[in-house]
Design a protein around this motif. Structure first.
Motif, short mmCIF file in Angstrom:
data_model
loop_
_atom_site.label_atom_id
_atom_site.label_comp_id
_atom_site.label_asym_id
_atom_site.label_seq_id
_atom_site.Cartn_x
_atom_site.Cartn_y
_atom_site.Cartn_z
N GLY A 218 0.78 -1.08 -0.15
CA GLY A 218 -0.02 -0.01 0.07
C GLY A 218 0.67 1.17 -0.13
N TYR A 219 2.14 0.88 -0.25
CA TYR A 219 3.24 2.52 -0.25
C TYR A 219 2.74 2.90 -1.68
CZ TYR A 219 5.01 -0.04 4.11
OH TYR A 219 5.12 -0.80 5.11
N GLU A 220 3.71 4.32 -1.42
CA GLU A 220 3.50 5.17 -2.86
C GLU A 220 3.96 4.42 -3.99
OE1 GLU A 220 3.20 8.72 -3.45
OE2 GLU A 220 1.42 7.98 -2.37
N TYR A 221 5.02 3.59 -4.14
CA TYR A 221 5.45 2.86 -5.13
C TYR A 221 4.54 1.72 -5.39
CZ TYR A 221 9.22 6.19 -6.08
OH TYR A 221 10.11 7.03 -6.48
N GLY A 222 3.56 1.40 -4.71
CA GLY A 222 2.79 0.18 -4.92
C GLY A 222 1.44 0.60 -5.47
N ILE A 223 0.84 1.90 -5.21
CA ILE A 223 -0.30 2.45 -5.55
C ILE A 223 -0.53 3.70 -6.51
CG2 ILE A 223 -1.58 1.29 -3.78
CD1 ILE A 223 -1.99 3.91 -2.32
N HIS A 224 0.63 4.46 -6.05
CA HIS A 224 0.73 5.71 -7.05
C HIS A 224 1.26 5.36 -8.41
CE1 HIS A 224 2.12 10.14 -6.82
NE2 HIS A 224 1.26 10.02 -7.82
N VAL A 225 0.38 5.84 -9.44
CA VAL A 225 0.83 5.41 -10.92
C VAL A 225 0.67 6.70 -11.76
CG1 VAL A 225 -0.10 3.23 -10.74
CG2 VAL A 225 -1.72 5.26 -11.19
N PRO A 226 1.16 6.81 -13.03
CA PRO A 226 1.12 7.91 -13.81
C PRO A 226 -0.21 8.06 -14.52
CG PRO A 226 2.39 5.98 -14.84
CD PRO A 226 2.28 5.33 -13.29
N PHE A 227 -0.56 9.27 -14.57
CA PHE A 227 -1.90 9.43 -15.29
C PHE A 227 -2.04 10.66 -16.16
CE2 PHE A 227 -6.59 10.28 -15.36
CZ PHE A 227 -6.99 9.26 -15.64
N ALA A 228 -2.14 10.54 -17.31
CA ALA A 228 -2.31 11.80 -18.20
C ALA A 228 -3.55 11.54 -18.96
CB ALA A 228 -1.22 12.29 -18.72
N VAL A 229 -4.11 12.74 -19.52
CA VAL A 229 -5.38 12.82 -20.34
C VAL A 229 -5.31 13.97 -21.44
CG1 VAL A 229 -7.99 12.85 -20.84
CG2 VAL A 229 -6.93 12.00 -18.69
N ARG A 230 -5.21 13.30 -22.51
CA ARG A 230 -5.37 14.41 -23.66
C ARG A 230 -6.70 14.72 -24.65
NH1 ARG A 230 -4.37 15.09 -29.24
NH2 ARG A 230 -2.64 16.60 -29.79
N PHE A 231 -7.11 15.72 -24.85
CA PHE A 231 -8.09 16.08 -25.51
C PHE A 231 -8.37 17.51 -25.97
CE2 PHE A 231 -12.86 15.82 -26.41
CZ PHE A 231 -12.70 15.38 -27.96
N PRO A 232 -7.52 18.03 -26.60
CA PRO A 232 -7.15 19.45 -26.65
C PRO A 232 -8.18 20.35 -27.04
CG PRO A 232 -5.34 18.31 -27.73
CD PRO A 232 -6.32 17.38 -27.60
N LYS A 233 -9.26 19.90 -27.82
CA LYS A 233 -10.49 20.53 -28.07
C LYS A 233 -11.43 20.78 -27.10
CE LYS A 233 -13.67 17.19 -30.42
NZ LYS A 233 -14.19 17.06 -31.91
N GLU A 234 -11.47 20.06 -26.07
CA GLU A 234 -12.12 19.91 -24.87
C GLU A 234 -11.51 20.34 -23.70
OE1 GLU A 234 -15.45 20.49 -25.10
OE2 GLU A 234 -15.81 20.13 -27.40
N PHE A 235 -10.39 19.92 -23.50
CA PHE A 235 -9.76 19.91 -22.34
C PHE A 235 -8.42 20.81 -22.39
CE2 PHE A 235 -10.58 15.14 -21.70
CZ PHE A 235 -12.15 15.41 -21.66
N PRO A 236 -8.49 22.07 -21.75
CA PRO A 236 -7.30 22.97 -21.70
C PRO A 236 -6.00 21.98 -21.45
CG PRO A 236 -9.13 23.99 -20.87
CD PRO A 236 -9.58 22.34 -21.04
N GLY A 237 -4.93 22.39 -22.28
CA GLY A 237 -3.75 21.33 -22.00
C GLY A 237 -2.66 22.37 -21.28
#
Length: 537
Positions: free
Chosen positions: A288-307
């Motif tokens: 349950g430590y950081e290096y077990g549950i903390h993951v990369p996360f990114a979302v791209r959709f420029p026409k609706e989500f300001p980048g």
């Protein structure tokens, strides 16, 4: 009015109408979704996050053009329960067998992908879906789902070993040509329906080809060794082999992005990139430590989500299903009640940092991982994460967190392998002990040298029994080395986190809290290989 002028005005009006209609059609066209998930990649290991020993141009493109989340918590530090949380929008402890590693998937746990399919989306996947789970084998399994909850698989295009086209960079890499399968899916899509595609790489899941990094330009000196590992060249090399497989996942994602760009679909495609849990190393995955549950996360959709934005709101995997349902205009009717909260307002906002002040916490948990204890018992944990602090509730602190230190020899009733899995020659056998940690050079190196004065602290960090509660200031202590529970200056924060965690577990009906059978998770059958261990009592 002159007839020529009248006709010209008429043509102009018609042209403007056509342009306007086309523009409106483009605006109302439902977005595609490309969901890319690696297998066992910790949050720190992208070049966008500043990692010097890995190069992830595809992830970096998504994060740079889109929204990068600094505090995404996986549903669990293990793959099956974590993926269960993604597709159901529920905490894994709410999903019975369908939230546990290597158990059966009950058909009542409908994934959001089914609803997208019914709502006019063309759906498919390549690589690893929602697993490992046992799906229906025959009509006798009438309560079980028949097909993978990640959707219909497109994985027939494979690399053939020894052929000129086999470009795989390491021996442990899957034979599936992810990009080629994705391209086949797109080319054979019928009509102009939007698509949802699940790209589930099997990398960087172990086993890695040891020293595969030596065929690259990587350098041991570039590795930033986490503080819970010894700084040794064996460990550094193991981390670089892990990096080779992260780059393989990213390479195929880059090809998918480029292809969508070429065919004019990228700007109408929401791209979501993450991993199912942390790195497959001691004190990381299945913890349950950081290096077990903390993951990369990114979302791209420029026409609706300001980048170009970095968001610090804590988010969890249960939030993905309601987000995707809202983005696609799909009703959640047919799914069991969702526990997560849609992130659409955060994605469409122009703010950075803390965007939704009401989103104070993300949650994670675990029960069983591999078969690692007497009677296949798990190591139940529940985690709550704020922007600054992580609290872990080890619900059975009397159990070994990494698995029992000694195993019964297969085929015997009570003969035991040597303690810690170390044979008479001092060699460690990973499958003999602590089997919730994947076999790895780092694991064996630490265990073989556990009596060394400098190595002993790392052995104990990974394998010793733990207190019931642990709390960490992850801004100051990302390696989770200093337990703050009981410290007077943190009493208020500890109380706040414990209260919020208990409230969520109660509200979500966690059997460990509300019963009626608080031990039910240990009763679920496991359909992957089993091991036998002595009674610890």
């Amino acid at each position: 009015m002159n007839r020529r002028i009248t006709f010209a005005v008429f043509l102009l009006v018609i042209s403007l109408c056509i342009i306007s209609c086309a523009s409106n059609e483009q605006k109302t066209r439902r977005p595609n979704i490309l969901f890319a998930i690696s297998d066992d990649q910790a949050f720190a290991h992208t070049s966008f996050a500043g990692c010097k020993f890995v190069d992830t141009p595809a992830f970096d493109r998504v994060a740079t053009d889109g929204v990068f989340f600094t505090n995404c918590m996986a549903g669990s530090p293990g793959c099956a329960p974590s993926r269960s949380s993604i597709v159901t929008g529920r905490h894994h402890w709410q999903n019975e067998q369908a939230g546990q590693h290597a158990s059966s998937w009950l058909k009542k746990y409908v994934p959001f992908i089914d609803l997208l399919d019914a709502n006019g989306y063309v759906t498919g996947r390549t690589g690893k879906g929602v697993g490992p789970f046992q799906y229906a084998r025959s009509e006798a399994d009438s309560l079980w789902r028949k097909t993978d909850a990640g959707g219909i698989e497109y994985s027939n295009i494979l690399y053939e070993k020894g052929t000129p086209d086999d470009e795989r960079t390491a021996g442990g890499i899957s034979a599936s040509n992810y990009f080629a399968n994705f391209k086949y899916f797109i080319e054979n899509r019928k009509g102009d329906k939007p698509f949802f595609f699940w790209y589930g790489a099997r990398e960087p899941h172990r086993a890695f080809e040891q020293d595969s990094w030596k065929r690259t330009d990587k350098k041991l000196a570039d590795v930033k060794v986490p503080g819970f590992f010894p700084d040794h060249e064996i460990v550094r090399g193991d981390v670089l082999d892990y990096a080779v497989e992260i780059e393989w996942f990213d390479l195929h994602l880059q090809r998918m992005l480029n292809y969508l760009d070429e065919i004019g679909e990228l700007e109408n495609t929401i791209v979501i990139v993450t991993s199912d849990n942390g790195m497959a190393f001691p004190r990381a995955k299945a913890n349950g430590y950081e290096y077990g549950i903390h993951v990369p996360f990114a979302v791209r959709f420029p026409k609706e989500f300001p980048g170009g934005r970095i968001v610090d709101d804590p988010i969890g995997f249960a939030d993905l299903a309601p987000t995707i349902l809202e983005l696609t205009g799909t009703s959640g009717k047919g799914m069991l009640p969702i526990s997560g909260k849609s992130m659409v307002e955060t994605l469409t906002s122009e703010k950075q940092g803390i965007v939704d002040a009401n989103k104070k916490y993300a949650f994670s948990g675990r029960e069983r991982h591999s078969s690692s204890r007497y009677k296949n018992w798990g190591y139940p944990q529940r985690m709550i994460r704020s922007e600054e602090y992580l609290l872990i509730w080890n619900m059975k602190p009397e159990r070994w967190p990494a698995g029992a230190p000694q195993r019964i020899v297969k085929g015997t009733e009570d003969e035991l392998w040597p303690m810690y899995g170390i044979d008479a020659n001092g060699k460690h056998h990973s499958d003999w002990a602590f089997t919730d940690i994947d076999g790895a050079p780092t694991k064996s190196f630490i265990i073989e040298n556990w009596q060394d004065e400098e190595m002993a602290p790392f052995f104990h960090l990974a394998h010793d029994k733990r207190p019931e509660f642990e709390m960490f200031d992850i801004k100051k202590d990302p390696y989770c080395l200093t337990n703050l529970t009981g410290a007077a200056e943190y009493e208020k924060i500890e109380t706040e986190l414990k209260t919020a965690l208990l409230d969520e577990l109660t509200k979500s009906g966690d059997p460990r809290i509300v019963g009626p059978d608080k031990e039910i998770f240990d009763s679920y059958l496991r359909y992957s290989p089993m091991r036998e261990f002595p009674n610890p009592e």
